[in-house]
Design a protein around this motif. Structure first.
Motif, PDB file in Angstrom:
ATOM      1  N   LEU A 155      -4.872   1.993  -3.632  1.00 13.80           N
ATOM      2  CA  LEU A 155      -5.353   2.273  -5.076  1.00 13.80           C
ATOM      3  C   LEU A 155      -6.646   3.213  -5.206  1.00 13.80           C
ATOM      4  O   LEU A 155      -6.836   4.027  -5.959  1.00 13.80           O
ATOM      5  CB  LEU A 155      -5.811   0.958  -5.747  1.00 13.80           C
ATOM      6  CG  LEU A 155      -4.647  -0.114  -5.915  1.00 13.80           C
ATOM      7  CD1 LEU A 155      -5.130  -1.180  -6.484  1.00 13.80           C
ATOM      8  CD2 LEU A 155      -3.801   0.860  -6.903  1.00 13.80           C
ATOM      9  N   ALA A 156      -7.663   3.005  -4.463  1.00 16.94           N
ATOM     10  CA  ALA A 156      -8.843   4.037  -4.354  1.00 16.94           C
ATOM     11  C   ALA A 156      -8.460   5.461  -4.104  1.00 16.94           C
ATOM     12  O   ALA A 156      -8.875   6.197  -4.727  1.00 16.94           O
ATOM     13  CB  ALA A 156      -9.772   3.509  -3.441  1.00 16.94           C
ATOM     14  N   ALA A 157      -7.525   5.417  -3.005  1.00 19.31           N
ATOM     15  CA  ALA A 157      -7.009   6.839  -2.882  1.00 19.31           C
ATOM     16  C   ALA A 157      -6.141   7.581  -3.744  1.00 19.31           C
ATOM     17  O   ALA A 157      -6.446   8.659  -4.201  1.00 19.31           O
ATOM     18  CB  ALA A 157      -5.963   6.730  -1.474  1.00 19.31           C
ATOM     19  N   ALA A 158      -5.224   6.772  -4.715  1.00 19.76           N
ATOM     20  CA  ALA A 158      -4.866   7.287  -5.812  1.00 19.76           C
ATOM     21  C   ALA A 158      -5.681   7.751  -6.834  1.00 19.76           C
ATOM     22  O   ALA A 158      -5.752   8.850  -7.324  1.00 19.76           O
ATOM     23  CB  ALA A 158      -3.995   6.264  -6.156  1.00 19.76           C
TER      24      ALA A 158
ATOM     25  N   ILE B  79      -0.003  17.403  -4.388  1.00 21.53           N
ATOM     26  CA  ILE B  79      -0.513  17.775  -3.092  1.00 21.53           C
ATOM     27  C   ILE B  79      -1.363  16.600  -2.495  1.00 21.53           C
ATOM     28  O   ILE B  79      -1.137  16.351  -1.444  1.00 21.53           O
ATOM     29  CB  ILE B  79      -1.070  18.936  -3.341  1.00 21.53           C
ATOM     30  CG1 ILE B  79      -0.234  20.219  -3.631  1.00 21.53           C
ATOM     31  CG2 ILE B  79      -1.933  19.422  -2.023  1.00 21.53           C
ATOM     32  CD1 ILE B  79      -1.041  21.574  -4.018  1.00 21.53           C
ATOM     33  N   TYR B  80      -2.394  16.203  -3.243  1.00 21.73           N
ATOM     34  CA  TYR B  80      -3.124  15.239  -2.547  1.00 21.73           C
ATOM     35  C   TYR B  80      -2.499  13.980  -2.226  1.00 21.73           C
ATOM     36  O   TYR B  80      -2.684  13.192  -1.286  1.00 21.73           O
ATOM     37  CB  TYR B  80      -4.487  15.056  -3.506  1.00 21.73           C
ATOM     38  CG  TYR B  80      -5.029  16.101  -3.887  1.00 21.73           C
ATOM     39  CD1 TYR B  80      -5.278  17.283  -2.714  1.00 21.73           C
ATOM     40  CD2 TYR B  80      -5.831  16.361  -5.182  1.00 21.73           C
ATOM     41  CE1 TYR B  80      -6.050  18.494  -3.209  1.00 21.73           C
ATOM     42  CE2 TYR B  80      -6.452  17.380  -5.411  1.00 21.73           C
ATOM     43  CZ  TYR B  80      -6.660  18.441  -4.554  1.00 21.73           C
ATOM     44  OH  TYR B  80      -7.214  19.446  -4.785  1.00 21.73           O
ATOM     45  N   ASN B  81      -1.500  13.525  -2.882  1.00 22.43           N
ATOM     46  CA  ASN B  81      -0.599  12.549  -2.458  1.00 22.43           C
ATOM     47  C   ASN B  81       0.147  12.597  -1.420  1.00 22.43           C
ATOM     48  O   ASN B  81       0.330  11.869  -0.828  1.00 22.43           O
ATOM     49  CB  ASN B  81       0.200  11.945  -3.780  1.00 22.43           C
ATOM     50  CG  ASN B  81      -0.505  11.183  -5.027  1.00 22.43           C
ATOM     51  OD1 ASN B  81      -1.086   9.948  -4.796  1.00 22.43           O
ATOM     52  ND2 ASN B  81      -0.752  11.722  -6.225  1.00 22.43           N
TER      53      ASN B  81
ATOM     54  N   PRO C  19       0.991  -1.272   0.136  1.00 20.56           N
ATOM     55  CA  PRO C  19       0.123  -0.019   0.060  1.00 20.56           C
ATOM     56  C   PRO C  19       1.002   1.272  -0.135  1.00 20.56           C
ATOM     57  O   PRO C  19       0.616   2.381  -0.808  1.00 20.56           O
ATOM     58  CB  PRO C  19      -0.868  -0.162   1.295  1.00 20.56           C
ATOM     59  CG  PRO C  19      -0.999  -1.704   1.334  1.00 20.56           C
ATOM     60  CD  PRO C  19       0.184  -2.267   1.059  1.00 20.56           C
ATOM     61  N   ILE C  20       1.860   1.376   0.914  1.00 18.67           N
ATOM     62  CA  ILE C  20       2.582   2.623   0.929  1.00 18.67           C
ATOM     63  C   ILE C  20       3.318   2.714  -0.233  1.00 18.67           C
ATOM     64  O   ILE C  20       3.580   4.063  -0.781  1.00 18.67           O
ATOM     65  CB  ILE C  20       3.656   2.486   2.328  1.00 18.67           C
ATOM     66  CG1 ILE C  20       4.282   3.720   2.188  1.00 18.67           C
ATOM     67  CG2 ILE C  20       4.236   1.196   1.965  1.00 18.67           C
ATOM     68  CD1 ILE C  20       3.496   5.006   2.615  1.00 18.67           C
ATOM     69  N   PHE C  21       3.744   1.791  -0.861  1.00 20.82           N
ATOM     70  CA  PHE C  21       4.650   1.866  -2.301  1.00 20.82           C
ATOM     71  C   PHE C  21       3.721   2.156  -3.241  1.00 20.82           C
ATOM     72  O   PHE C  21       4.226   2.913  -4.374  1.00 20.82           O
ATOM     73  CB  PHE C  21       5.356   0.877  -2.426  1.00 20.82           C
ATOM     74  CG  PHE C  21       6.546   0.645  -1.400  1.00 20.82           C
ATOM     75  CD1 PHE C  21       7.684   1.414  -1.512  1.00 20.82           C
ATOM     76  CD2 PHE C  21       6.689  -0.378  -0.466  1.00 20.82           C
ATOM     77  CE1 PHE C  21       8.649   1.268  -0.618  1.00 20.82           C
ATOM     78  CE2 PHE C  21       7.612  -0.654   0.274  1.00 20.82           C
ATOM     79  CZ  PHE C  21       8.548   0.189   0.098  1.00 20.82           C
ATOM     80  N   ILE C  22       2.604   1.907  -3.311  1.00 20.15           N
ATOM     81  CA  ILE C  22       1.568   2.267  -4.287  1.00 20.15           C
ATOM     82  C   ILE C  22       1.295   3.697  -4.098  1.00 20.15           C
ATOM     83  O   ILE C  22       1.339   4.326  -5.312  1.00 20.15           O
ATOM     84  CB  ILE C  22       0.267   1.676  -3.935  1.00 20.15           C
ATOM     85  CG1 ILE C  22       0.302   0.236  -4.539  1.00 20.15           C
ATOM     86  CG2 ILE C  22      -0.887   2.260  -4.864  1.00 20.15           C
ATOM     87  CD1 ILE C  22      -1.090  -0.673  -4.144  1.00 20.15           C
ATOM     88  N   LEU C  23       1.320   4.188  -3.052  1.00 20.70           N
ATOM     89  CA  LEU C  23       1.303   5.881  -2.973  1.00 20.70           C
ATOM     90  C   LEU C  23       2.506   6.495  -3.280  1.00 20.70           C
ATOM     91  O   LEU C  23       2.437   7.520  -3.963  1.00 20.70           O
ATOM     92  CB  LEU C  23       1.014   6.207  -1.452  1.00 20.70           C
ATOM     93  CG  LEU C  23      -0.556   5.479  -0.863  1.00 20.70           C
ATOM     94  CD1 LEU C  23      -0.698   6.209   0.561  1.00 20.70           C
ATOM     95  CD2 LEU C  23      -1.499   6.367  -1.830  1.00 20.70           C
TER      96      LEU C  23
END
Length: 320
Positions: A139-142, A109-111, A54-58
């Motif tokens: 993924l949803a957050a991205a 900024i959002y990321n 998850p963290i590396f997806i972000l």
């Protein structure tokens, strides 16, 4: 009311060639370096199964945002070098480039905010085991970050611009309108600075509390203290980099809204300041991968893994 009513707004050249090259060439170089660095991060994460977390997806999504910022910054720099007056009086090409630039900055900024929240939940997990971010949630957050950035960034292309109507036109970022700039700048300024600052201060507070608890039980050790110091330093670096990169731009927008001078009166100092703010934003795109990934030992070791001989390819598991 037309801000340039008493100005002779035309295509009269007011830029000198030497000044254009002195400002444009460094911007091109920094954008190219940023593109290379962010591409390295993206390729590393995609090619390494251990980093599909998850963290590396972000992290990867942040690198994509910074990559788009660098590409659009390179595009704007080329337009500035080939036709510097278009960055003062506006053009269709510069409008499209600014729209993509805005979209990429907002996504960045959002990321940054999403990564801060994920880090907070990761640290708080030891106190509340239910706080675990899944890969689907990342993924949803991205996707949400990109959807919101796309919507706000493309508003000028949908008609909210001052390309043909000079009323309320921005003096620094023509053909954007001043009210649009204020709309996307002030609220996102709060999101980009206040929320991450609160998040990282909370992380430090949680770590200090846990360290105190472990110390009271005689369990404190150097490894845990090292983790606390690493997170604290990273938090400070994040805050300072964001402050240095975006604060001048926000100041420029505020001054732009209050400005009633003609373009010729703003040349060269104000426009040089505008170009310098663009360089700082690109430096943020270059600095984000350094702070968020190279300070993460797992990803840093993977980047070294790609360029080291086979005999030296030893995986190093580090703290995130």
């Amino acid at each position: 009311m037309n801000r340039y009513l008493n100005c002779s707004v035309n295509s009269t050249e007011i830029w000198s060639l030497h000044l254009v090259l002195a400002l444009g060439i460094p911007q091109l170089i920094i954008n190219v370096i940023s593109v290379i660095f962010n591409c390295a991060v993206i390729i590393t994460i995609f090619s390494t199964k251990d980093l599909h977390k998850p963290i590396f997806i972000l992290f990867c999504n942040l690198a994509f945002s910074d990559l788009l910022t660098s590409f659009s910054g390179f595009w704007i720099s080329m337009l500035f070098i080939t036709n510097p007056e278009s960055t003062i009086f506006g053009s269709k090409d510069i409008l499209i480039a600014y729209a993509f630039y805005t979209m990429s900055i907002l996504s960045t900024i959002y990321n940054l905010v999403s990564i801060g929240i994920e880090r907070y939940l990761a640290v708080a997990e030891s106190l509340r085991m239910r706080c675990r971010v899944s890969r689907n949630q990342s993924l949803a957050a991205a996707l949400i970050n990109w959807a919101l950035a796309f919507f706000l960034g493309c508003i000028p292309l949908a008609g909210w611009n001052c390309l043909h109507n000079k009323e309320n036109i921005s003096a620094l970022y023509s053909p954007f309108c001043v009210d649009y700039l204020i709309l996307i700048t002030i609220p996102n300024f709060v999101v980009a600075f206040i929320l991450p600052l609160f998040t990282y201060l909370s992380i430090i507070a949680i770590l200090k509390k846990q360290t105190f608890t472990m110390g009271a039980c005689g369990q404190a050790n150097g490894t845990y203290k090292s983790a606390e110091v690493q997170v604290a330093r990273t938090s400070v670096f994040i805050w300072l980099l964001a402050l240095v990169s975006y604060a001048p731009f926000v100041v420029g927008v505020v001054l732009d809204a209050a400005n009633r001078l003609c373009p010729n009166d703003l040349y060269p100092s104000v426009y040089v300041f505008r170009n310098c703010t663009a360089v700082l934003i690109t430096m943020n795109s270059l600095g984000n991968p350094i702070i968020y990934t190279l300070r993460v030992k797992t990803l840093g070791s993977k980047l070294k893994f790609l360029k080291c001989p086979a005999s030296n390819r030893v995986q190093v598991i580090g703290n995130i």
